[in-house]
Design an enzyme around this catalytic site. Structure first.
Site, PDB file in Angstrom:
ATOM      1  N   CYS A   1       0.934  -1.248   0.022  1.00 41.80           N
ATOM      2  CA  CYS A   1      -0.057   0.058  -0.101  1.00 41.80           C
ATOM      3  C   CYS A   1       0.901   1.218   0.008  1.00 41.80           C
ATOM      4  CB  CYS A   1      -0.765  -0.090   1.090  1.00 41.80           C
ATOM      5  SG  CYS A   1      -2.023   1.444   1.288  1.00 41.80           S
TER       6      CYS A   1
ATOM      7  N   CYS B   1      -0.590   4.148   2.102  1.00 41.92           N
ATOM      8  CA  CYS B   1      -0.318   3.940   3.692  1.00 41.92           C
ATOM      9  C   CYS B   1       1.140   3.955   4.097  1.00 41.92           C
ATOM     10  CB  CYS B   1      -0.767   2.217   3.903  1.00 41.92           C
ATOM     11  SG  CYS B   1      -2.264   1.644   3.389  1.00 41.92           S
ATOM     12  N   ASP B   2       2.355   3.378   3.278  1.00 43.45           N
ATOM     13  CA  ASP B   2       3.530   3.571   3.767  1.00 43.45           C
ATOM     14  C   ASP B   2       4.407   4.519   2.748  1.00 43.45           C
ATOM     15  OD1 ASP B   2       2.820   1.695   5.551  1.00 43.45           O
ATOM     16  OD2 ASP B   2       2.940   0.107   4.080  1.00 43.45           O
TER      17      ASP B   2
END
Length: 311
Positions: free
Chosen positions: A132, A135-136
């Site tokens: 992701c 997300c990261d």
């Protein structure tokens, strides 16, 4: 016992739905799959959920569960394997053979990542390997990163990572011509300094404590701080298929703005439903919408039954 609401799934969507349902005084039960826990548990660091600048997925999920429990909610660890539709309610059957009756259902079963099965992929998960980018990606600003894949998700990841300041290379095991369906995204990525390597695959991901490089199938080594694997997700839609809920072309459950499916009384929330963005915050929003929609549906059904009894 007949529950007002049965929630299948205990990720952000399911737990939020439970919180809203309990606040609406609905008799509710939430099921957590034993075999397939929420993908949130795989997120090692999260920095885009409001109120928590940096937290692990497991810790955030535990906080959500404690919030639910503080209201009297409880999560039942049983895997739901079947749903049957009756005239006045739904029967939910678990792997232990138990049957639960409910007036409404929210399916919040989520997805699972499609893995590339590259040596080092599991070893460095959360240590440079991610599924992701949104997300990261922020953890790798200014660093060299690799996106592995060639579809819409891969190009979107590459463009996003480049835009936030990552030095991004996209590796695709097919020819550039295979991306013609996504020509607009491809052109945008090229204009935003994304480098491309076509007709090559990643043979191995290597490093010490964290990802340091990848080795391609031709033996070439490329230094990198992260590998974002973007070869797709698989919606956990087996229950939806059994009761013939409408799915989109990728297998995600179709819903309207109220998270209603094509079957009255059944709702879908979170990553399993068709949506343009799959994030923790959007899953939680879906859960709230689905629970309130179920509450309104039950109220309307109660009013109709009351009118029918007067006649």
């Amino acid at each position: 016992m007949i529950y007002d609401l049965i929630i299948i799934g205990s990720g952000p969507a399911g737990i939020t739905a439970g919180i809203y349902a309990i606040n609406a005084s609905l008799k509710t039960i939430i099921f957590e799959s034993i075999e397939q826990p929420s993908l949130l548990t795989l997120a090692h660091n999260i920095n885009n959920f409001p109120g928590f600048p940096l937290i692990s997925g497991q810790e955030l999920l535990e906080k959500m569960k404690k919030h639910l429990e503080s209201l009297g909610g409880k999560i039942t660890q049983e895997t739901v394997i079947d749903i049957s539709i009756n005239k006045n309610n739904f029967d939910v059957i678990t792997s232990s053979g138990k049957k639960y009756k409910g007036k409404t259902i929210i399916i919040a079963t989520g997805t699972k990542h499609r893995k590339a099965n590259i040596p080092g992929e599991e070893e460095f998960l959360g240590k440079g390997v991610s599924y992701c980018a949104t997300c990261d990606g922020a953890f790798f600003k200014g660093k060299d990163v690799i996106v592995f894949g060639g579809g819409n998700t891969a190009l979107t990841y590459a463009l996003y990572l480049s835009n936030i300041g990552c030095k991004t290379t996209l590796i695709y095991y097919k020819d550039k011509s295979e991306m013609k369906t996504f020509s607009n995204l491809l052109e945008s990525a090229e204009k935003n300094n994304v480098k491309f390597i076509f007709n090559k695959s990643i043979k191995e991901i290597k490093g010490n404590k964290f990802v340091e490089k990848v080795i391609l199938d031709d033996g070439k080594e490329i230094k990198t701080s992260a590998v974002f694997i973007a070869i797709g997700e698989i919606p956990l839609n087996s229950l939806a298929k059994k009761i013939k809920l409408e799915l989109d072309e990728r297998g995600y459950i179709k819903v309207n703005e109220k998270c209603e499916t094509n079957i009255p009384g059944i709702y879908a929330a979170g990553d399993v439903r068709s949506s343009p963005l799959k994030q923790i915050v959007t899953a939680a929003a879906d859960g709230a919408i689905a629970a309130i929609s179920a509450s309104q549906y039950l109220k309307l059904q109660g009013e109709r039954n009351a009118k029918g009894n007067k006649k």
